[in-house]
Design a protein around this motif. Structure first.
Motif, short mmCIF file in Angstrom:
data_model
loop_
_atom_site.label_atom_id
_atom_site.label_comp_id
_atom_site.label_asym_id
_atom_site.label_seq_id
_atom_site.Cartn_x
_atom_site.Cartn_y
_atom_site.Cartn_z
N ARG C 378 0.84 -1.20 0.00
CA ARG C 378 0.00 0.00 0.00
C ARG C 378 0.87 1.24 0.00
O ARG C 378 1.83 1.34 0.75
CB ARG C 378 -0.85 0.01 1.27
CG ARG C 378 -2.29 -0.33 1.02
CD ARG C 378 -3.24 -0.07 2.16
NE ARG C 378 -2.68 0.10 3.47
CZ ARG C 378 -3.20 -0.49 4.56
NH1 ARG C 378 -4.22 -1.31 4.46
NH2 ARG C 378 -2.66 -0.25 5.73
N LEU C 379 0.54 2.19 -0.87
CA LEU C 379 1.21 3.49 -0.87
C LEU C 379 0.23 4.49 -0.27
O LEU C 379 -0.73 4.89 -0.93
CB LEU C 379 1.57 3.92 -2.28
CG LEU C 379 2.53 3.05 -3.08
CD1 LEU C 379 2.74 3.62 -4.48
CD2 LEU C 379 3.86 2.93 -2.36
N GLY C 380 0.47 4.89 0.98
CA GLY C 380 -0.47 5.79 1.65
C GLY C 380 -1.88 5.26 1.47
O GLY C 380 -2.11 4.06 1.64
N PHE C 408 -2.37 12.28 -4.84
CA PHE C 408 -1.52 12.48 -3.66
C PHE C 408 -0.92 13.88 -3.69
O PHE C 408 -0.35 14.30 -4.70
CB PHE C 408 -0.40 11.42 -3.67
CG PHE C 408 0.55 11.56 -2.52
CD1 PHE C 408 0.17 11.19 -1.24
CD2 PHE C 408 1.81 12.11 -2.72
CE1 PHE C 408 1.04 11.33 -0.18
CE2 PHE C 408 2.69 12.27 -1.67
CZ PHE C 408 2.31 11.87 -0.38
N HIS C 409 -1.04 14.58 -2.57
CA HIS C 409 -0.55 15.96 -2.56
C HIS C 409 0.41 16.23 -1.41
O HIS C 409 0.80 17.37 -1.21
CB HIS C 409 -1.73 16.94 -2.52
CG HIS C 409 -2.66 16.72 -3.67
ND1 HIS C 409 -2.32 16.99 -4.98
CD2 HIS C 409 -3.91 16.22 -3.71
CE1 HIS C 409 -3.33 16.67 -5.77
NE2 HIS C 409 -4.32 16.19 -5.03
N ASP C 411 4.01 15.34 1.02
CA ASP C 411 5.43 15.21 0.70
C ASP C 411 6.06 13.96 1.33
O ASP C 411 7.23 13.72 1.17
CB ASP C 411 6.21 16.46 1.12
CG ASP C 411 6.12 16.72 2.60
OD1 ASP C 411 5.46 15.93 3.32
OD2 ASP C 411 6.70 17.74 3.05
N ALA C 412 5.24 13.17 2.05
CA ALA C 412 5.75 11.93 2.64
C ALA C 412 4.75 10.82 2.38
O ALA C 412 3.57 10.93 2.75
CB ALA C 412 5.98 12.10 4.14
N LEU C 413 5.22 9.77 1.72
CA LEU C 413 4.33 8.68 1.33
C LEU C 413 4.70 7.43 2.10
O LEU C 413 5.84 6.95 2.02
CB LEU C 413 4.48 8.45 -0.17
CG LEU C 413 3.55 7.44 -0.84
CD1 LEU C 413 2.09 7.85 -0.68
CD2 LEU C 413 3.90 7.33 -2.32
N ARG C 414 3.72 6.90 2.85
CA ARG C 414 4.00 5.75 3.68
C ARG C 414 3.81 4.47 2.86
O ARG C 414 2.86 4.35 2.09
CB ARG C 414 3.03 5.77 4.87
CG ARG C 414 3.35 4.79 5.95
CD ARG C 414 2.30 4.94 7.05
NE ARG C 414 1.94 3.62 7.51
CZ ARG C 414 2.13 3.20 8.75
NH1 ARG C 414 2.63 4.02 9.65
NH2 ARG C 414 1.79 1.97 9.09
N VAL C 415 4.74 3.52 3.03
CA VAL C 415 4.65 2.26 2.30
C VAL C 415 4.44 1.14 3.32
O VAL C 415 5.24 0.98 4.25
CB VAL C 415 5.94 1.99 1.49
CG1 VAL C 415 5.79 0.72 0.67
CG2 VAL C 415 6.27 3.18 0.60
N ASP C 416 3.34 0.38 3.16
CA ASP C 416 3.05 -0.74 4.05
C ASP C 416 2.91 -2.02 3.24
O ASP C 416 2.46 -1.98 2.09
CB ASP C 416 1.72 -0.53 4.79
CG ASP C 416 1.69 0.76 5.59
OD1 ASP C 416 2.45 0.86 6.56
OD2 ASP C 416 0.91 1.66 5.22
N VAL C 417 3.30 -3.12 3.85
CA VAL C 417 2.99 -4.43 3.27
C VAL C 417 2.20 -5.19 4.33
O VAL C 417 2.74 -5.52 5.39
CB VAL C 417 4.26 -5.18 2.86
CG1 VAL C 417 3.91 -6.58 2.35
CG2 VAL C 417 5.02 -4.41 1.79
N VAL C 418 0.93 -5.43 4.05
CA VAL C 418 0.02 -5.93 5.09
C VAL C 418 -0.79 -7.11 4.56
O VAL C 418 -0.92 -7.29 3.35
CB VAL C 418 -0.95 -4.80 5.53
CG1 VAL C 418 -0.19 -3.70 6.25
CG2 VAL C 418 -1.72 -4.24 4.34
N PRO C 419 -1.35 -7.92 5.47
CA PRO C 419 -2.25 -8.99 5.01
C PRO C 419 -3.46 -8.39 4.30
O PRO C 419 -3.85 -7.25 4.56
CB PRO C 419 -2.68 -9.68 6.31
CG PRO C 419 -1.66 -9.28 7.33
CD PRO C 419 -1.16 -7.94 6.92
N ARG C 420 -4.07 -9.18 3.42
CA ARG C 420 -5.13 -8.60 2.59
C ARG C 420 -6.39 -8.25 3.37
O ARG C 420 -7.16 -7.41 2.96
CB ARG C 420 -5.50 -9.59 1.48
CG ARG C 420 -4.49 -9.52 0.37
CD ARG C 420 -4.92 -10.29 -0.85
NE ARG C 420 -3.72 -10.59 -1.64
CZ ARG C 420 -3.68 -11.48 -2.61
NH1 ARG C 420 -4.77 -12.18 -2.92
NH2 ARG C 420 -2.57 -11.69 -3.27
#
Lengths: 126, 482, 422
Positions: C378-380, C408-409, C411-420
């Motif tokens: 997930r990206l943000g 997206f507006h 300046d910091a984009l969170r990257v998560d890898v999570v269960p579905r």
């Protein structure tokens, strides 16, 4: 069915590492492959069960080269059961530098149809 | 042929004695059981020249510590093994410890140790900002210093050999027989030495060597110290030797932070009696003890920065003091139980042994041809750039780097081999090649090639430190046919 | 053909690349393709190509050359294209200093001490192996404890064997591959021991390097003690508890003369530290923009010096990009600067590059902390993608396209890898 045997393989297609189960009849014909997630697993299990093959990579002694050994490989995958014998046999081979990548060191090794070829140039020392 | 002196043991004590002896016209041999000198206790200790105030008065240790301390400057001026007076701080964490360090200061002042000062918290932290802010005060002792103890051994023996010492390595002493005429016969693996004097500088085995002539009046037990070396990136994290306040009961100096001569930080040592005189194991308990204790004083140090560890054994005699002097057996002189501050005291011990030999009747005629120095060893990585360029032009082997972590050149390794290095450890402890963060992962094979080439031996005969410490094997070739 | 000696070393180069392994070679080609003219690769070994020469096994090149090659073939083919493009390669040379004006000092037996100016500098020094000291294995300090990579050099290039009976600690790919190599050379490999509950290497290597030769893999087990005065005589191995501490009551001894360590790689960033560029404490490598540029303008970094890769093909890809940007820095046609910082979120240890730009496409490499099956990246809250699986030992790469970020507006984009199902 009662005579059928079950053999297990670890799929190498991806990190999932599916535990593959091959059911074969008394003539060792594959009846069913179970446990795969993608079709690659099914194909892999059949190949491993019927005719497992491996690429062989090892080294051969070379005199007068930049290094003492030159790396070699089989030009094709060979039956898994031949791997150790091929490596053992290659221990008695000695080449003289220079060697070129692709040079055939042994043709049709043990009748497998595969050649042993050098996998790098080995220039003379100096 | 009669020797004047046989020195048993090539640690820093035997080496220092050997070098002093060669100021006189004598026939002397140093026999060492390991394949190079300095490979026992002298290789694996903290490398500290103590400030002079630690040992209790009225002991040999106390007398020789401060005397020895002052002798290292001229010794280093001659032999250039590297010695820096970086100073030390003994840190007090509570009021009781403040009283302790005040008492230490008085002890040192009585002995004449200069420069001792109590620093308050603010001054201490200004000098060493990475110490814990929880400290109350510290005792500063600017006379403390660091050396590479193995390099001191190598240089001392190299110099002694220039001046006529015979050196016999991988040569354990098997027996010593007092002869009717008052001489001694020393039986070694490589033959007999007939001598007037034997100096027993056999370290942790000094009691066994004394027993060879029937002397059973002391026992040496061993205290093991584990030390942990940290990545060089922490160079300068502390600038002085950092001591905790000594334990009021055991007087043990505790776990130290040691900025070694080369800048690498080292933490340790532990101090535990072990039964086995070959026990050079490090332990997880030792590692935990070192890092737990050291972080109380220097919180920024982490076990994650560890690049290597080792253990050394200190020879402790009953009664804890040094045993130095003639014995009931004529010509047999003990220099035993040389635990901390033995390294500091070594030059003073050597001088004392010369006096003992004179008192015991050895004629000491000055050697008019005594050469006090050894050829200067180039440390290429430490030179200014102009000097590097000049040397590299002269000899391209200085510009060919072999050890990338410690920046050691091919010529420095060749120099070390010419100076007597026979093994990977011999090269490592002379040049630092393989001592850095990759621990020889990149350069071991190159150093092996250089050793094999210079010593004209097959690469597979190169060892880590002699004996059975082989590194690689030849393949068994050609037994099969295609 | 395979380069030996460069007869003449210039004093000024457009681009200087430190390190001639897969990263440095690709960067040099990238710089040339972007228009840089005078390019120099500096390599400390006697031939450029890096560690590939000793990795004689197959498994390289499927992405880059579209066929399966051995390490030496990959090195030689790549080096041939470096030479074709007229890049200068100096071997046996070590860069011992660099400054913010991108001036380097090198030392070489052939050329002496030289000072060389560059308009752009690319760091591709690679990695070193973690050693015994890093994990403080208790015991004695005999000969016979060595890293798998050094053993590989001894066996595959010099033609020596490290011992007769070997225990391997660590199930990384180098360790597994050495288990097979040594077996094929007639050395007995007693077993591979892995402190974690899962293997660190590819399944292909588990099967073809261990199963094929009946070499046991002991998970959640480690070497707890090394014995032997001069040479390794035996090791004590023990299962570990949840805190990875050995359970000594369940330990056992194994007679062996060699202990191979395959316990991970560390980026070699001593030169980066000398330069004073920012390092990421998680990767131990430089913080890089999407141009693979470090915190110091004109200084680029790529390959294992930035983060440890598991496939050389991705090193080539990342490094070609670094080289392209170094070339563009020299020719003055710079891509727009980044405007979004990537923030490693749930189950993401790190992302490389550390920043991206919303105006163009990027490949982002990342590593997860925990294995997951059927998961989401997930990206943000602007983009998500299904993944069949993630494993810590396998780098995840994600292509981020401008259209993903249209909404997206920040300046910091969170990257998560999570269960579905979350």
């Amino acid at each position: 069915m009662p005579d059928n045997t079950l053999t297990h393989y670890l799929c190498i297609g991806c990190p999932l590492g599916c535990r593959l189960e091959v059911e074969s009849d008394d003539g060792d014909n594959v009846v069913e492959v179970r446990g795969w997630t993608c079709k690659k697993g099914d194909a892999y299990a059949r190949q491993e069960h019927i005719d497992p093959r491996r690429m062989v990579t090892t080294t051969v002694r070379v005199n007068g080269g930049r290094w003492a050994r030159v790396p070699v490989k089989t030009s094709d995958a060979v039956p898994k059961g031949q791997v150790e014998a091929i490596c053992r046999a290659l221990r008695s081979v000695t080449l003289a530098a220079p060697v070129r990548m692709g040079d055939v060191i042994v043709r049709d090794v043990f009748g497998t149809g595969a050649d042993i070829v050098a996998t790098r140039d080995m220039p003379a020392a100096g | 042929m009669l020797y004047d002196v046989v020195i048993v043991g090539g640690g820093v004590i035997g080496s220092a004695i050997a070098r002093e002896l060669m100021r006189y016209r004598l026939r002397a041999v140093l026999v060492e059981k390991e394949c190079e000198v300095g490979f026992g206790t002298s290789k694996s200790n903290s490398g500290i020249i103590h400030a002079g105030h630690h040992s209790a008065p009225g002991t040999l240790k106390g007398d020789l510590e401060w005397t020895g301390n002052q002798m290292w400057d001229p010794l280093n001026a001659d032999l250039d093994f590297g010695f820096k007076r970086i100073g030390e701080l003994t840190v007090a964490m509570n009021e009781a410890q403040v009283h302790e360090i005040e008492a230490l200061k008085r002890q040192g002042e009585t002995r004449g140790v200069p420069g001792l000062e109590i620093w308050d918290r603010e001054r201490t932290l200004k000098a060493e900002p990475n110490l814990t802010p929880d400290l109350l005060a510290s005792l500063s002792a600017p006379t403390a210093g660091v050396i590479n103890p193995y390099e001191a051994c190598f240089s001392l023996v190299e110099n002694a050999c220039i001046n006529g010492l015979e050196l016999s390595v991988e040569n354990p002493v098997l027996g010593i027989t007092p002869e009717p005429d008052g001489t001694l016969t020393v039986k070694t693996r490589h033959g007999l030495y007939h001598t007037r004097f034997v100096i027993n500088a056999a370290g942790v085995f000094a009691d066994s060597v004394a027993a060879m002539v029937g002397l059973n009046d002391f026992r040496i037990y061993v205290r093991k110290g584990e030390e942990y070396l940290l990545d060089k990136r922490l160079e300068g994290f502390v600038q002085r030797l950092i001591f905790p306040c000594p334990d009021p009961v055991t007087r043990s100096k505790g776990i130290l932070v040691i900025p070694t001569f080369d800048g690498t930080l080292m933490v340790g040592p532990t101090s535990h009696v072990v039964d086995d005189k070959d026990d050079l194991t490090t332990t997880s308990a030792g590692s935990d003890e070192v890092f737990d204790k050291v972080t109380q004083v220097v919180p920024g140090i982490s076990s994650r920065d560890c690049i290597a560890e080792f253990a050394g054994l200190r020879a402790v005699a009953d009664g804890e003091d040094f045993i130095i002097g003639p014995t009931a057996v004529k010509g047999f002189i003990n220099v035993a139980g040389i635990q901390s501050p033995g390294l500091t005291a070594a030059p003073a011990i050597a001088a004392m042994v010369i006096d003992i030999l004179r008192d015991e009747g050895l004629a000491l005629a000055p050697n008019d041809h005594f050469i006090p120095t050894v050829p200067r060893r180039v440390r290429f990585g430490a030179l200014p750039i102009e000097e590097k360029i000049r040397l590299a032009d002269e000899n391209p082997r200085y510009a060919h780097l072999i050890c990338r972590c410690e920046h050691v050149s091919e010529q420095e390794i060749l120099d070390a081999i010419h100076d007597g290095a026979r093994t990977l450890d011999g090269v490592k402890f002379r040049t630092r090649a393989g001592m850095g963060r990759c621990q020889g992962g990149f350069c071991t094979w190159r150093i092996m090639e250089l050793l094999a080439g210079e010593l004209a031996i097959p690469i597979s005969d190169v060892t880590k430190r002699g004996g059975g410490s082989w590194i690689i094997m030849q393949r068994e070739e050609g037994e099969q046919q295609v | 053909m395979i380069t030996g000696k460069l007869s003449h070393l210039e004093q000024h180069y457009d681009v200087v690349v430190v390190g001639g392994g897969p990263a440095g070679m690709a960067a040099a080609v990238g710089a040339r393709d972007a228009g840089a003219e005078k390019i120099l690769i500096v390599d400390r070994e006697k031939e450029a190509g890096g560690i590939l020469w000793q990795c004689i096994h197959p498994g390289f090149g499927l992405h880059h050359f579209k066929e399966e090659l051995t390490g030496p073939e990959y090195a030689q083919r790549y080096l041939a294209s470096v030479m074709d493009k007229g890049v200068d390669v100096v071997t046996g040379a070590f860069v011992f200093d660099a400054d913010r004006d991108r001036r380097i000092q090198l030392t070489s037996g052939q050329h002496g001490i030289r000072v060389i100016d560059s308009k752009a500098l690319v760091l591709g020094m690679g990695a070193r192996e973690r050693t015994r000291g890093a994990i403080r294995i208790p015991g004695t300090r005999p000969a016979g404890v060595l890293t798998a990579g050094l053993a590989q050099k001894f066996v595959n290039m010099m033609g020596f064997l490290p011992g007769k009976r070997v225990v391997i600690l660590g199930s990384g790919d180098i360790g597994l591959i050495m288990a097979r190599r040594l077996t094929l050379e007639g050395v007995e490999v007693v077993g591979v021991f892995e402190i974690m509950p899962h293997a660190n290497g590819l399944n292909r290597n588990i099967v073809q390097c261990l199963h094929d030769f009946d070499i046991p893999l002991h998970l959640s087990t480690t070497v707890a003690h090394i014995h032997g005065r001069d040479r390794v005589e035996k090791v004590t191995v023990a299962p570990v508890d949840a805190a990875l501490r050995p359970i000594m009551e369940k330990s056992w001894d194994i007679d062996c003369d060699t202990l191979l360590l395959s316990i991970g790689l560390l980026p070699e960033n001593e030169l980066s530290r000398q330069l004073g560029i920012s390092l990421d404490p998680v990767t131990s490598g430089p913080v890089v923009s999407s141009r693979m540029e470090t915190s110091m303008p004109g200084v680029f970094a790529c390959g294992n010096v930035v983060h440890i890769h598991d496939l050389v093909d991705f090193v080539s890809q990342e490094s070609y990009l670094a080289g392209t940007n170094a070339g563009e820095f020299v020719t003055g046609k710079r891509r727009p600067a980044d405007n979004v910082r990537l923030v490693p979120g749930e189950n993401v240890r790190y992302c490389v590059p550390h920043t991206i730009s919303t105006d163009r496409e990027h490949t982002v490499y990342m590593r997860v902390r925990q294995p997951l099956e059927k998961c989401l990246i997930r990206l943000g809250d602007v983009y998500q993608k299904k993944l069949l699986y993630v494993f810590p030992a396998e780098m995840v790469n994600l292509t981020i396209r401008p259209r993903f970020l249209e909404q997206f507006h920040g300046d910091a984009l969170r990257v998560d890898v999570v269960p579905r199902d979350t």
